[in-house]
Design a protein around this motif. Sequence first.
Motif, PDB file in Angstrom:
ATOM      1  N   MET A  99      57.077  10.079  33.564  1.00 55.17           N
ATOM      2  CA  MET A  99      56.025  11.086  33.413  1.00 55.17           C
ATOM      3  C   MET A  99      54.976  10.556  32.436  1.00 55.17           C
ATOM      4  N   LYS A 100      53.715  10.827  32.755  1.00 54.44           N
ATOM      5  CA  LYS A 100      52.653  10.395  31.855  1.00 54.44           C
ATOM      6  C   LYS A 100      51.573  11.473  31.745  1.00 54.44           C
ATOM      7  N   PRO A 159      53.398  12.100  37.713  1.00 52.82           N
ATOM      8  CA  PRO A 159      54.422  11.047  37.845  1.00 52.82           C
ATOM      9  C   PRO A 159      53.868   9.687  37.445  1.00 52.82           C
ATOM     10  N   GLU A 160      54.759   8.755  37.139  1.00 53.86           N
ATOM     11  CA  GLU A 160      54.349   7.421  36.696  1.00 53.86           C
ATOM     12  C   GLU A 160      53.492   6.701  37.738  1.00 53.86           C
ATOM     13  N   HIS A 161      53.720   6.983  39.015  1.00 52.40           N
ATOM     14  CA  HIS A 161      52.977   6.254  40.058  1.00 52.40           C
ATOM     15  C   HIS A 161      51.573   6.824  40.286  1.00 52.40           C
ATOM     16  N   TRP A 162      51.220   7.892  39.599  1.00 52.32           N
ATOM     17  CA  TRP A 162      49.901   8.509  39.772  1.00 52.32           C
ATOM     18  C   TRP A 162      48.820   7.530  39.328  1.00 52.32           C
ATOM     19  N   HIS A 222      52.572   7.547  28.120  1.00 51.92           N
ATOM     20  CA  HIS A 222      53.819   7.623  28.870  1.00 51.92           C
ATOM     21  C   HIS A 222      54.905   8.262  28.013  1.00 51.92           C
ATOM     22  N   TYR A 223      55.532   9.289  28.542  1.00 55.03           N
ATOM     23  CA  TYR A 223      56.619   9.990  27.853  1.00 55.03           C
ATOM     24  C   TYR A 223      57.898   9.173  27.967  1.00 55.03           C
TER      25      TYR A 223
END
Length: 340
Positions: free
Chosen positions: A1-2, A164-167, A175-176
């Motif tokens: 998650m970011k 999401p990270e891929h966004w 970044h969490y």
Amino acid sequence: MKIISMDNQLSVSEHLESVDHPNQMQLNTLKFSGYAQFWREPGSVREMAGIAAKKALSKARIRPEDIGFIVAGQSGVPDYIGIDFACQVGAELSCKDIRTINIVEGCNSGISVWEHAASLMKQLPVGKVGLVVVAQRISEAHQDRFGLMNAILSDGAAVAVVAPEHWATDGAALHYLGAEDISDCRFVDMMRVEHGGALQPYVTEVFDARHDKLGRERIADIYNFDADALNDFLTLRTENNIKIIQKVISKSKRKIENPFLIQTLEGQQSIESLCAKLDIPTDRSNLELLSEVGHAGCADLLISLDVLVDREIIKPGDDIIMSTISTGLKWGAAIFHYQK
């Protein structure tokens, strides 16, 4: 998650020098603790958080219908008894068919929101984002904003759009990496608001929160502490703060070096002491915002992050530790990495 976008709302600033208060000694204590300015919200917490949410969404070019969930944390007395703050923010954005989580954990709401958001992110439909919202608006009928330990209670809200990270994003993102919290439930009464609940439901015309017992005097009275017991309690506060920070660092999958500390804005001496014990220079903390923001409860952390990133004090490549002490009594910490 970011985090792909952030913003905050601080409405009307006021200065400590202009405050009229029956306890001048307490005001002097606040000045000694580094406070100079604080913020009042003339409207509701719903309106304040709604403004911050709309600004954060606009920055990311995200529409309200693209929101899959709202996780909202609040400190202070809510607008109405039993109201759901997450749904209040959703109402400001005309959201429907959406997941919401409402967190009421005092200052630690600023940590718990990330744990819940990370959980919901795993179930988020493709193309959707989440909102993380934190806010505090003090009800001065119930609570003296100048009477909590050594801090001025400010009104403020902050919102992060998370994906999401891929966004795909332009530029850097936060970044969490994880969060932890622990509670020592023996001290649940430490920061309770005495008036307006089921046991003492009414605020009478003669009641004035400014005459309530203050800070350490109130703690000593609640728990029948003598001087030694009070010192032991204050030591416990510090030790558990360090303990939870070290725990979240140890569980991180990346090596945390030269971190930036974002601590609850609970007083200059407290932040300086914590930085010293963690071997973090004070210029790698949010200490400089204390006199500017006051103590906005659970919103301190995200407001600080937003401001420090915007001012390029926190830079790509930095690891960020968020840390708080809260009613419960609860200690929490979270880690983020700022990466291009």
